[in-house]
Design a protein around this motif. Structure first.
Motif, PDB file in Angstrom:
ATOM      1  N   ARG A  62       0.814  -1.227   0.000  1.00 25.81           N
ATOM      2  CA  ARG A  62       0.000   0.000   0.000  1.00 25.81           C
ATOM      3  C   ARG A  62       0.842   1.269   0.000  1.00 25.81           C
ATOM      4  O   ARG A  62       0.414   2.326   0.442  1.00 25.81           O
ATOM      5  CB  ARG A  62      -0.993   0.007   1.168  1.00 25.81           C
ATOM      6  CG  ARG A  62      -1.989  -1.151   1.097  1.00 25.81           C
ATOM      7  CD  ARG A  62      -3.027  -1.154   2.192  1.00 25.81           C
ATOM      8  NE  ARG A  62      -3.613   0.127   2.506  1.00 25.81           N
ATOM      9  CZ  ARG A  62      -4.683   0.674   1.902  1.00 25.81           C
ATOM     10  NH1 ARG A  62      -5.267   0.028   0.935  1.00 25.81           N
ATOM     11  NH2 ARG A  62      -5.143   1.842   2.297  1.00 25.81           N
ATOM     12  N   ARG A  63       2.071   1.178  -0.534  1.00 21.05           N
ATOM     13  CA  ARG A  63       2.928   2.360  -0.661  1.00 21.05           C
ATOM     14  C   ARG A  63       2.556   3.071  -1.957  1.00 21.05           C
ATOM     15  O   ARG A  63       2.499   2.454  -3.021  1.00 21.05           O
ATOM     16  CB  ARG A  63       4.396   1.968  -0.691  1.00 21.05           C
ATOM     17  CG  ARG A  63       4.860   1.294   0.579  1.00 21.05           C
ATOM     18  CD  ARG A  63       6.290   0.852   0.475  1.00 21.05           C
ATOM     19  NE  ARG A  63       6.456  -0.070  -0.643  1.00 21.05           N
ATOM     20  CZ  ARG A  63       7.584  -0.714  -0.923  1.00 21.05           C
ATOM     21  NH1 ARG A  63       8.653  -0.535  -0.181  1.00 21.05           N
ATOM     22  NH2 ARG A  63       7.650  -1.534  -1.962  1.00 21.05           N
ATOM     23  N   PRO A  64       2.308   4.396  -1.889  1.00 22.46           N
ATOM     24  CA  PRO A  64       1.891   5.115  -3.088  1.00 22.46           C
ATOM     25  C   PRO A  64       3.047   5.483  -4.007  1.00 22.46           C
ATOM     26  O   PRO A  64       4.155   5.773  -3.556  1.00 22.46           O
ATOM     27  CB  PRO A  64       1.235   6.374  -2.533  1.00 22.46           C
ATOM     28  CG  PRO A  64       1.960   6.621  -1.245  1.00 22.46           C
ATOM     29  CD  PRO A  64       2.270   5.245  -0.704  1.00 22.46           C
ATOM     30  N   THR A  65       2.756   5.472  -5.286  1.00 16.89           N
ATOM     31  CA  THR A  65       3.629   6.010  -6.321  1.00 16.89           C
ATOM     32  C   THR A  65       2.783   6.981  -7.122  1.00 16.89           C
ATOM     33  O   THR A  65       1.666   6.649  -7.524  1.00 16.89           O
ATOM     34  CB  THR A  65       4.180   4.893  -7.234  1.00 16.89           C
ATOM     35  OG1 THR A  65       5.046   4.066  -6.455  1.00 16.89           O
ATOM     36  CG2 THR A  65       4.939   5.459  -8.423  1.00 16.89           C
ATOM     37  N   ILE A  66       3.298   8.185  -7.315  1.00 14.77           N
ATOM     38  CA  ILE A  66       2.578   9.214  -8.072  1.00 14.77           C
ATOM     39  C   ILE A  66       3.393   9.556  -9.307  1.00 14.77           C
ATOM     40  O   ILE A  66       4.611   9.738  -9.236  1.00 14.77           O
ATOM     41  CB  ILE A  66       2.358  10.481  -7.220  1.00 14.77           C
ATOM     42  CG1 ILE A  66       1.468  10.154  -6.019  1.00 14.77           C
ATOM     43  CG2 ILE A  66       1.746  11.595  -8.059  1.00 14.77           C
ATOM     44  CD1 ILE A  66       1.216  11.322  -5.093  1.00 14.77           C
ATOM     45  N   SER A  67       2.706   9.650 -10.435  1.00 10.72           N
ATOM     46  CA  SER A  67       3.379  10.078 -11.653  1.00 10.72           C
ATOM     47  C   SER A  67       2.474  11.045 -12.409  1.00 10.72           C
ATOM     48  O   SER A  67       1.254  10.935 -12.311  1.00 10.72           O
ATOM     49  CB  SER A  67       3.737   8.875 -12.525  1.00 10.72           C
ATOM     50  OG  SER A  67       2.575   8.147 -12.860  1.00 10.72           O
ATOM     51  N   PRO A  68       3.050  12.016 -13.097  1.00 16.43           N
ATOM     52  CA  PRO A  68       4.479  12.316 -13.200  1.00 16.43           C
ATOM     53  C   PRO A  68       4.996  12.989 -11.931  1.00 16.43           C
ATOM     54  O   PRO A  68       4.325  12.974 -10.901  1.00 16.43           O
ATOM     55  CB  PRO A  68       4.544  13.263 -14.399  1.00 16.43           C
ATOM     56  CG  PRO A  68       3.234  13.986 -14.373  1.00 16.43           C
ATOM     57  CD  PRO A  68       2.235  12.952 -13.872  1.00 16.43           C
ATOM     58  N   SER A  69       6.173  13.608 -12.039  1.00 18.42           N
ATOM     59  CA  SER A  69       6.770  14.282 -10.881  1.00 18.42           C
ATOM     60  C   SER A  69       5.895  15.450 -10.436  1.00 18.42           C
ATOM     61  O   SER A  69       5.001  15.902 -11.152  1.00 18.42           O
ATOM     62  CB  SER A  69       8.172  14.789 -11.234  1.00 18.42           C
ATOM     63  OG  SER A  69       8.096  15.821 -12.198  1.00 18.42           O
ATOM     64  N   LYS A  84       7.016   4.407  -4.374  1.00 18.70           N
ATOM     65  CA  LYS A  84       6.953   3.402  -3.304  1.00 18.70           C
ATOM     66  C   LYS A  84       6.948   4.056  -1.927  1.00 18.70           C
ATOM     67  O   LYS A  84       7.607   3.597  -1.001  1.00 18.70           O
ATOM     68  CB  LYS A  84       8.090   2.392  -3.437  1.00 18.70           C
ATOM     69  CG  LYS A  84       7.994   1.572  -4.704  1.00 18.70           C
ATOM     70  CD  LYS A  84       9.102   0.563  -4.789  1.00 18.70           C
ATOM     71  CE  LYS A  84       8.981  -0.204  -6.095  1.00 18.70           C
ATOM     72  NZ  LYS A  84      10.073  -1.154  -6.262  1.00 18.70           N
ATOM     73  N   GLY A  85       6.205   5.160  -1.806  1.00 19.47           N
ATOM     74  CA  GLY A  85       6.041   5.838  -0.532  1.00 19.47           C
ATOM     75  C   GLY A  85       7.199   6.718  -0.111  1.00 19.47           C
ATOM     76  O   GLY A  85       7.168   7.290   0.976  1.00 19.47           O
ATOM     77  N   GLN A  86       8.217   6.852  -0.943  1.00 20.38           N
ATOM     78  CA  GLN A  86       9.400   7.639  -0.607  1.00 20.38           C
ATOM     79  C   GLN A  86       9.514   8.870  -1.509  1.00 20.38           C
ATOM     80  O   GLN A  86       9.168   8.815  -2.691  1.00 20.38           O
ATOM     81  CB  GLN A  86      10.674   6.793  -0.768  1.00 20.38           C
ATOM     82  CG  GLN A  86      10.714   5.568   0.125  1.00 20.38           C
ATOM     83  CD  GLN A  86      10.785   5.940   1.584  1.00 20.38           C
ATOM     84  OE1 GLN A  86      11.576   6.774   2.001  1.00 20.38           O
ATOM     85  NE2 GLN A  86       9.928   5.325   2.389  1.00 20.38           N
ATOM     86  N   ILE A  87      10.016   9.958  -0.952  1.00 18.97           N
ATOM     87  CA  ILE A  87      10.283  11.168  -1.724  1.00 18.97           C
ATOM     88  C   ILE A  87      11.628  11.007  -2.416  1.00 18.97           C
ATOM     89  O   ILE A  87      12.628  10.667  -1.775  1.00 18.97           O
ATOM     90  CB  ILE A  87      10.337  12.419  -0.814  1.00 18.97           C
ATOM     91  CG1 ILE A  87       9.028  12.591  -0.037  1.00 18.97           C
ATOM     92  CG2 ILE A  87      10.686  13.666  -1.630  1.00 18.97           C
ATOM     93  CD1 ILE A  87       7.804  12.845  -0.870  1.00 18.97           C
ATOM     94  N   GLU A  88      11.658  11.239  -3.710  1.00 20.87           N
ATOM     95  CA  GLU A  88      12.894  11.258  -4.474  1.00 20.87           C
ATOM     96  C   GLU A  88      12.996  12.638  -5.106  1.00 20.87           C
ATOM     97  O   GLU A  88      12.196  13.003  -5.956  1.00 20.87           O
ATOM     98  CB  GLU A  88      12.890  10.179  -5.550  1.00 20.87           C
ATOM     99  CG  GLU A  88      12.869   8.763  -5.005  1.00 20.87           C
ATOM    100  CD  GLU A  88      12.884   7.706  -6.089  1.00 20.87           C
ATOM    101  OE1 GLU A  88      13.229   8.018  -7.254  1.00 20.87           O
ATOM    102  OE2 GLU A  88      12.537   6.559  -5.768  1.00 20.87           O
ATOM    103  N   TRP A  89      13.978  13.418  -4.651  1.00 18.59           N
ATOM    104  CA  TRP A  89      14.146  14.792  -5.120  1.00 18.59           C
ATOM    105  C   TRP A  89      14.705  14.808  -6.527  1.00 18.59           C
ATOM    106  O   TRP A  89      15.624  14.041  -6.858  1.00 18.59           O
ATOM    107  CB  TRP A  89      15.066  15.562  -4.179  1.00 18.59           C
ATOM    108  CG  TRP A  89      14.492  15.656  -2.809  1.00 18.59           C
ATOM    109  CD1 TRP A  89      14.840  14.911  -1.707  1.00 18.59           C
ATOM    110  CD2 TRP A  89      13.424  16.506  -2.384  1.00 18.59           C
ATOM    111  NE1 TRP A  89      14.056  15.274  -0.640  1.00 18.59           N
ATOM    112  CE2 TRP A  89      13.181  16.244  -1.021  1.00 18.59           C
ATOM    113  CE3 TRP A  89      12.653  17.472  -3.020  1.00 18.59           C
ATOM    114  CZ2 TRP A  89      12.211  16.906  -0.285  1.00 18.59           C
ATOM    115  CZ3 TRP A  89      11.687  18.137  -2.297  1.00 18.59           C
ATOM    116  CH2 TRP A  89      11.458  17.851  -0.944  1.00 18.59           C
TER     117      TRP A  89
END
Length: 92
Positions: A62-69, A84-89
């Motif tokens: 249940r980890r979210p992935t949002i696209s696009p940035s 996958k629920g993590q922020i990637e700058w």
């Protein structure tokens, strides 16, 4: 990720939480507080008929992935992905 039935308006979304607005089984908005620390609430349209629009998916855990940035352009102007629920700058 927390599912709600209406847009939070000016309600404060706790840091690190993603609120998914679902109405009659239809995903409408993804809302979160800016991870850059400026306090801006970010509302992302999930409506496929509008532009810009985003897509939210969940994995097995249940980890979210949002696209696009997401490029928040109001205060701290940060640019990031949620994977996958993590922020990637995004690199500047």
């Amino acid at each position: 990720m927390r599912q709600v039935d209406r847009h939070p308006g000016k309600a404060e979304i706790p840091a690190g939480e993603l609120w998914l607005v679902v109405d009659s089984g239809v995903k409408k908005w993804a809302c979160l507080s800016c991870p850059g620390g400026c306090g801006v609430q970010i509302s992302l349209s999930l409506n496929p008929e509008h532009r810009p629009r985003w897509k939210v998916e969940q994995d097995f855990w249940r980890r979210p992935t949002i696209s696009p940035s997401i490029h928040q352009q109001k205060m701290c102007r940060c640019h990031f992905w949620i994977r996958k629920g993590q922020i990637e700058w995004c690199k500047i």
